[in-house]
Design an enzyme around this catalytic site. Sequence first.
Site, PDB file in Angstrom:
ATOM      1  N   TYR A 153      50.500  44.471  57.785  1.00 46.67           N
ATOM      2  CA  TYR A 153      49.087  44.159  58.050  1.00 46.67           C
ATOM      3  C   TYR A 153      48.972  43.226  59.264  1.00 46.67           C
ATOM      4  CZ  TYR A 153      44.202  43.089  56.919  1.00 46.67           C
ATOM      5  OH  TYR A 153      42.824  42.960  56.957  1.00 46.67           O
TER       6      TYR A 153
HETATM    7  N1  NAP Z   1      38.166  41.851  53.136  1.00 46.68           N
HETATM    8  C1  NAP Z   1      38.769  40.978  53.920  1.00 46.68           C
HETATM    9  O1  NAP Z   1      38.975  39.832  53.534  1.00 46.68           O
HETATM   10  C2  NAP Z   1      39.149  41.374  55.337  1.00 46.68           C
HETATM   11  C3  NAP Z   1      39.475  40.339  56.226  1.00 46.68           C
HETATM   12  C4  NAP Z   1      39.778  40.659  57.543  1.00 46.68           C
HETATM   13  C5  NAP Z   1      39.760  41.962  57.972  1.00 46.68           C
HETATM   14  N2  NAP Z   1      39.466  42.960  57.108  1.00 46.68           N
HETATM   15  C6  NAP Z   1      39.436  44.320  57.654  1.00 46.68           C
HETATM   16  O2  NAP Z   1      38.135  44.858  57.526  1.00 46.68           O
HETATM   17  C7  NAP Z   1      38.202  46.279  57.478  1.00 46.68           C
HETATM   18  C8  NAP Z   1      37.357  46.760  56.303  1.00 46.68           C
HETATM   19  O3  NAP Z   1      37.959  46.307  55.104  1.00 46.68           O
HETATM   20  P1  NAP Z   1      37.138  45.876  53.792  1.00 46.68           P
HETATM   21  O4  NAP Z   1      37.537  44.510  53.461  1.00 46.68           O
HETATM   22  O5  NAP Z   1      35.716  46.228  53.949  1.00 46.68           O
HETATM   23  O6  NAP Z   1      37.888  46.784  52.716  1.00 46.68           O
HETATM   24  P2  NAP Z   1      37.485  47.985  51.776  1.00 46.68           P
HETATM   25  O7  NAP Z   1      36.219  47.676  51.053  1.00 46.68           O
HETATM   26  O8  NAP Z   1      38.702  48.308  51.005  1.00 46.68           O
HETATM   27  O9  NAP Z   1      37.178  49.154  52.823  1.00 46.68           O
HETATM   28  C9  NAP Z   1      38.188  49.780  53.541  1.00 46.68           C
HETATM   29  C10 NAP Z   1      37.593  51.058  54.116  1.00 46.68           C
HETATM   30  O10 NAP Z   1      38.585  51.701  54.910  1.00 46.68           O
HETATM   31  C11 NAP Z   1      38.655  53.072  54.501  1.00 46.68           C
HETATM   32  N3  NAP Z   1      39.987  53.577  54.767  1.00 46.68           N
HETATM   33  C12 NAP Z   1      41.179  53.060  54.398  1.00 46.68           C
HETATM   34  N4  NAP Z   1      42.178  53.814  54.846  1.00 46.68           N
HETATM   35  C13 NAP Z   1      41.619  54.854  55.504  1.00 46.68           C
HETATM   36  C14 NAP Z   1      42.134  55.966  56.196  1.00 46.68           C
HETATM   37  N5  NAP Z   1      43.450  56.170  56.314  1.00 46.68           N
HETATM   38  N6  NAP Z   1      41.264  56.837  56.755  1.00 46.68           N
HETATM   39  C15 NAP Z   1      39.924  56.644  56.665  1.00 46.68           C
HETATM   40  N7  NAP Z   1      39.376  55.594  56.024  1.00 46.68           N
HETATM   41  C16 NAP Z   1      40.215  54.716  55.449  1.00 46.68           C
HETATM   42  C17 NAP Z   1      38.266  53.066  53.032  1.00 46.68           C
HETATM   43  O11 NAP Z   1      37.707  54.323  52.672  1.00 46.68           O
HETATM   44  P3  NAP Z   1      38.358  55.394  51.677  1.00 46.68           P
HETATM   45  O12 NAP Z   1      38.925  54.651  50.518  1.00 46.68           O
HETATM   46  O13 NAP Z   1      37.175  56.265  51.371  1.00 46.68           O
HETATM   47  O14 NAP Z   1      39.356  56.071  52.515  1.00 46.68           O
HETATM   48  C18 NAP Z   1      37.157  52.021  53.031  1.00 46.68           C
HETATM   49  O15 NAP Z   1      35.934  52.610  53.395  1.00 46.68           O
HETATM   50  C19 NAP Z   1      39.676  46.633  57.362  1.00 46.68           C
HETATM   51  O16 NAP Z   1      40.169  47.023  58.627  1.00 46.68           O
HETATM   52  C20 NAP Z   1      40.317  45.324  56.944  1.00 46.68           C
HETATM   53  O17 NAP Z   1      41.651  45.228  57.371  1.00 46.68           O
HETATM   54  C21 NAP Z   1      39.173  42.692  55.793  1.00 46.68           C
END
Ligand code: NAP
Length: 252
Positions: A153
């Site tokens: 990650y």
């Molecule tokens: N939550 C945090 O604390 C945090 C902090 C910093 C950065 N981020 C980043 O923010 C972004 C969004 O994450 P989130 O926290 O909102 O998490 P989340 O609710 O788990 O959402 C992740 C999204 O990515 C999609 N996804 C995952 N793998 C995929 C693939 N191979 N192809 C297409 N879609 C895919 C999932 O959709 P499906 O399951 O439908 O595929 C889901 O819509 C990510 O890049 C994450 O690394 C998160």
Amino acid sequence: MRLKDKVFIITGATSGMGKAIALLFAQEGANLIVNGRNTKKGNELLTEINSLTESTIFLPGDVGNVAINQQLVNQAIAKFGKLDGIVANAGVLGLGSITEIAIEEWHSTLNTNINSFFYLCKYAIPHIQKSEGVVIANASIAAFRSFPNHPAYCASKAALVALVKQAALDYGPEIRINAICPGPVETPLIWDSAQAFDNPEQAVENAGKSTPLKRLGTPMDVARLALFLASDEAAWMTGSAVTIDGGTMTSC
Ligand SMILES: NC(=O)c1ccc[n+]([C@@H]2O[C@H](COP(=O)([O-])OP(=O)(O)OC[C@H]3O[C@@H](n4cnc5c(N)ncnc54)[C@H](OP(=O)(O)O)[C@@H]3O)[C@@H](O)[C@H]2O)c1
């Protein structure tokens, strides 16, 4: 409306921040092509968005595969005749230390978090150049610091920020390209991330409480930053990695 008649692709829009960004962009008048792998959640999103705009398309698929990225761009051009921007938001964790993580898991995490950005940019940029639009990547504060057992990650998010800066240099002044670097945001992913800690519930609680603002971020906190970066209000911003973390990085 700040994005009236603009056309955006948003990946990973079936949950968390991607979903909030899709709903906010639609509310601000954008036409969208949204993506994720889960068709049921994608259709639920369409139902919610269609109360705002009926022109949204959901294209399911794994962004780690080249073809879906090309299809997302093709759909935008076929349906709307142009592309104003992308929000490359899809991301996964790929937990496990270097000695623990399976080689396949390492590759699939890098495919989702970094190769997908290269693929989508490769097909989208020629169209975004014509509309003088924007590229936004959802990276993480993990680009700048480590977390226990998050090597794939952290490495992929650091690479994502580096690629954003490179692309900003190569494609200015026509395109503005920025990264969002969230801290702990309340989405399903943070609960998956917490599994790498001895006490996951405690880890999530501490992640919020230990920040100067004493809370986790919400998906809408981040969606508002994405809207700002997508709008003309951010006209002098490119190559930035914008931290939005309630102050988490003040003590790193
Ligand atoms: N939550 C945090 O604390 C945090 C902090 C910093 C950065 N981020 C980043 O923010 C972004 C969004 O994450 P989130 O926290 O909102 O998490 P989340 O609710 O788990 O959402 C992740 C999204 O990515 C999609 N996804 C995952 N793998 C995929 C693939 N191979 N192809 C297409 N879609 C895919 C999932 O959709 P499906 O399951 O439908 O595929 C889901 O819509 C990510 O890049 C994450 O690394 C998160």
